[in-house]
Scaffold this active site. Structure first.
Site, PDB file in Angstrom:
ATOM      1  N   ASN A 209      60.494  43.685 -41.740  1.00  0.00           N
ATOM      2  CA  ASN A 209      60.858  44.034 -40.370  1.00  0.00           C
ATOM      3  C   ASN A 209      60.386  42.931 -39.430  1.00  0.00           C
ATOM      4  O   ASN A 209      59.471  42.173 -39.756  1.00  0.00           O
ATOM      5  CB  ASN A 209      60.206  45.354 -39.956  1.00  0.00           C
ATOM      6  CG  ASN A 209      60.909  46.552 -40.548  1.00  0.00           C
ATOM      7  OD1 ASN A 209      62.011  46.440 -41.060  1.00  0.00           O
ATOM      8  ND2 ASN A 209      60.266  47.707 -40.483  1.00  0.00           N
ATOM      9  N   ASP A 277      61.390  50.447 -44.451  1.00  0.00           N
ATOM     10  CA  ASP A 277      61.781  51.768 -44.948  1.00  0.00           C
ATOM     11  C   ASP A 277      62.161  51.736 -46.421  1.00  0.00           C
ATOM     12  O   ASP A 277      62.046  52.742 -47.121  1.00  0.00           O
ATOM     13  CB  ASP A 277      62.966  52.308 -44.137  1.00  0.00           C
ATOM     14  CG  ASP A 277      62.585  52.596 -42.686  1.00  0.00           C
ATOM     15  OD1 ASP A 277      61.476  53.104 -42.468  1.00  0.00           O
ATOM     16  OD2 ASP A 277      63.388  52.292 -41.792  1.00  0.00           O
ATOM     17  N   LYS A 287      63.267  33.778 -59.759  1.00  0.00           N
ATOM     18  CA  LYS A 287      64.160  33.599 -58.623  1.00  0.00           C
ATOM     19  C   LYS A 287      65.607  33.904 -59.009  1.00  0.00           C
ATOM     20  O   LYS A 287      66.107  33.437 -60.027  1.00  0.00           O
ATOM     21  CB  LYS A 287      64.057  32.165 -58.103  1.00  0.00           C
ATOM     22  CG  LYS A 287      64.942  31.906 -56.897  1.00  0.00           C
ATOM     23  CD  LYS A 287      64.824  30.470 -56.418  1.00  0.00           C
ATOM     24  CE  LYS A 287      65.778  30.203 -55.246  1.00  0.00           C
ATOM     25  NZ  LYS A 287      65.687  28.804 -54.782  1.00  0.00           N
ATOM     26  N   PRO A 305      57.063  54.761 -49.164  1.00  0.00           N
ATOM     27  CA  PRO A 305      56.286  55.909 -48.669  1.00  0.00           C
ATOM     28  C   PRO A 305      56.253  55.915 -47.142  1.00  0.00           C
ATOM     29  O   PRO A 305      56.199  54.860 -46.508  1.00  0.00           O
ATOM     30  CB  PRO A 305      54.888  55.668 -49.254  1.00  0.00           C
ATOM     31  CG  PRO A 305      54.834  54.204 -49.561  1.00  0.00           C
ATOM     32  CD  PRO A 305      56.230  53.821 -49.944  1.00  0.00           C
ATOM     33  N   ASP A 306      56.311  57.097 -46.578  1.00  0.00           N
ATOM     34  CA  ASP A 306      56.214  57.264 -45.126  1.00  0.00           C
ATOM     35  C   ASP A 306      54.740  57.458 -44.782  1.00  0.00           C
ATOM     36  O   ASP A 306      54.212  58.569 -44.855  1.00  0.00           O
ATOM     37  CB  ASP A 306      57.046  58.469 -44.694  1.00  0.00           C
ATOM     38  CG  ASP A 306      57.189  58.584 -43.185  1.00  0.00           C
ATOM     39  OD1 ASP A 306      56.247  58.165 -42.481  1.00  0.00           O
ATOM     40  OD2 ASP A 306      58.224  59.087 -42.721  1.00  0.00           O
ATOM     41  N   ILE A 307      54.082  56.372 -44.417  1.00  0.00           N
ATOM     42  CA  ILE A 307      52.624  56.396 -44.251  1.00  0.00           C
ATOM     43  C   ILE A 307      52.214  57.279 -43.078  1.00  0.00           C
ATOM     44  O   ILE A 307      51.272  58.071 -43.172  1.00  0.00           O
ATOM     45  CB  ILE A 307      52.091  54.966 -44.076  1.00  0.00           C
ATOM     46  CG1 ILE A 307      52.462  54.115 -45.297  1.00  0.00           C
ATOM     47  CG2 ILE A 307      50.572  54.983 -43.887  1.00  0.00           C
ATOM     48  CD1 ILE A 307      52.130  52.647 -45.147  1.00  0.00           C
TER      49      ILE A 307
END
Length: 399
Positions: A209, A277, A287, A305-307
């Site tokens: 992100n 996400d 590579k 995981p959604d911390i």
């Protein structure tokens, strides 16, 4: 102020050692006593005479001082101080501390002490970013070692990047924060996540992100300045690590979750990290090559995981206050309000990152604080000002 406190100051080898003369002056002005230790490499940059003159105490530089060691001097030095500060903390000295090496007075003192240790790293940018140094940093953070800096800027070698030792005033502030005991958050433990996560595709590519880590770093420093003991869990951010905090460096979302769980319990947890996400379900060990006439690779993604949600919904050990962040481009208040309920956090700061605002990755924020009482829009302000405002609200909530 540091009245009555004794600082054991270890000055290691590096051009930044000259800044320690000013640091000693600031420490004594703040009321602290300074016991100086100078490594053999450090003495190549500053003289024992100049250090002793400013500290008002003799310089210790030899492990095998017969008079001192007859009285187990390295044990006495390491435990008579209230805080051990290493400035500059070189890559070599950090490596020895991380692995338990003790082959000179400085490293022996660090291994023998029962007091907290604060490092002010200083080294070439490539040395700082090297995986070995980052592994050592993570190990030291897990051991409870505090860090201040390094700053980003031009090096004595002519290169530019993170690695410059923090300025003496910043080190002094980190020392004051390490003692706590003052401020509305004294005695509280704050957990802050920051920066992006890097989810590997192959050894050279990753999913991430857009996040500089500036906001999270500013929040951590603001909480520390109010007396909190801060654990700062950060992905690979470009912003310098905050002063006076225990820094845990991670790469992926899974590593961040593990570091967060290891840092609990906490009184307040602020989740400012921009966690990816999704991750590649099976990263390639080599590579991935682009081949002419061959269709593009299809990547199978798995959900990370959604911390924030995980910690906010803990049945036991949940922080008293859980604060999340949301970067939104449309319907900011509506989307953020729904997200707060979905995650289960107490507060959520919604940041308007619509391209028209010019905010994403910049130095300012346009924040709306979402709580159970409703939405409160704050004026556009710097990330530092946002952090100060949030820290004040947290202090009020935990009072």
């Amino acid at each position: 102020m540091l009245d009555g406190h004794r600082i054991l100051l270890i000055i290691a080898g590096g051009i930044a050692a000259y800044k320690c003369l000013e640091l000693i002056r600031l420490l004594r002005k703040a009321g602290a006593a300074v016991t100086p230790v100078l490594t053999a490499a450090g003495a190549e940059f500053v003289t024992p005479l100049s250090v002793a003159a400013l500290a008002g105490e003799p310089v210790h530089d030899a492990l095998f001082d017969l008079t001192a060691e007859a009285e187990m001097g390295h044990i006495e030095l390491s435990r008579s101080a209230d805080l051990v500060v290493v400035a500059p903390a070189t890559a070599d000295l950090m490596a020895r501390l991380a692995t338990g090496g003790a082959n000179d007075l400085a490293s022996t003192l660090l291994l023998a002490t029962d007091k907290r240790v604060l490092l002010a790293p200083a080294m070439n940018v490539r040395m700082w970013l090297h995986p070995a140094t980052q592994r050592n940093l993570a190990t030291l953070a897990a051991d409870g070692v505090l860090t201040v800096g390094p700053d980003e800027g031009e090096m004595a070698c002519g290169e530019y990047g993170p690695g410059r030792m923090a300025e003496p005033a910043a080190i002094l502030a980190a020392i004051e924060a390490a003692f706590g005991g003052a401020g509305p958050l004294a005695g509280r433990h704050a957990l802050v996540t920051s920066g992006p996560t890097h989810e590997p595709i192959d050894p050279v590519r990753y999913i991430a992100n857009r996040s500089s880590g500036r906001q999270g770093s500013a929040i951590a420093e603001a909480l520390a300045a109010r007396g909190a003991r801060v654990t700062f869990v950060t992905g690979p951010a470009s912003a310098p690590a905050p002063s006076g905090c225990s820094v845990v460096a991670v790469q992926s979302a899974a590593e961040m979750l593990a570091a967060v769980e290891a840092a609990l319990p906490a009184d307040v947890a602020v989740f400012a990290a921009a966690v990816a996400d999704w991750r590649v379900a099976t990263p390639s060990s080599s590579k991935i090559k682009k081949q002419a006439g061959v269709a593009a690779q299809t990547l199978e993604l798995a959900e990370n995981p959604d911390i924030l949600r995980h910690v906010a919904r803990l049945p036991t050990g949940r922080p008293r206050l859980v604060v999340g962040f949301a970067a939104e481009t449309d319907d900011v208040v509506a989307n953020a309000t729904a997200k707060r309920l979905r995650k289960g956090c107490d507060w959520l700061l919604a940041n308007d990152v619509n391209p028209s605002t010019g905010i994403m990755g910049g130095s300012e924020n346009a924040v709306t604080l979402i709580t159970g009482a409703g939405a409160e829009t704050w004026p556009r302000m710097s990330k530092r000002a946002t952090a100060e405002a949030l820290a004040d609200r947290i202090a009020e909530a935990l009072a």
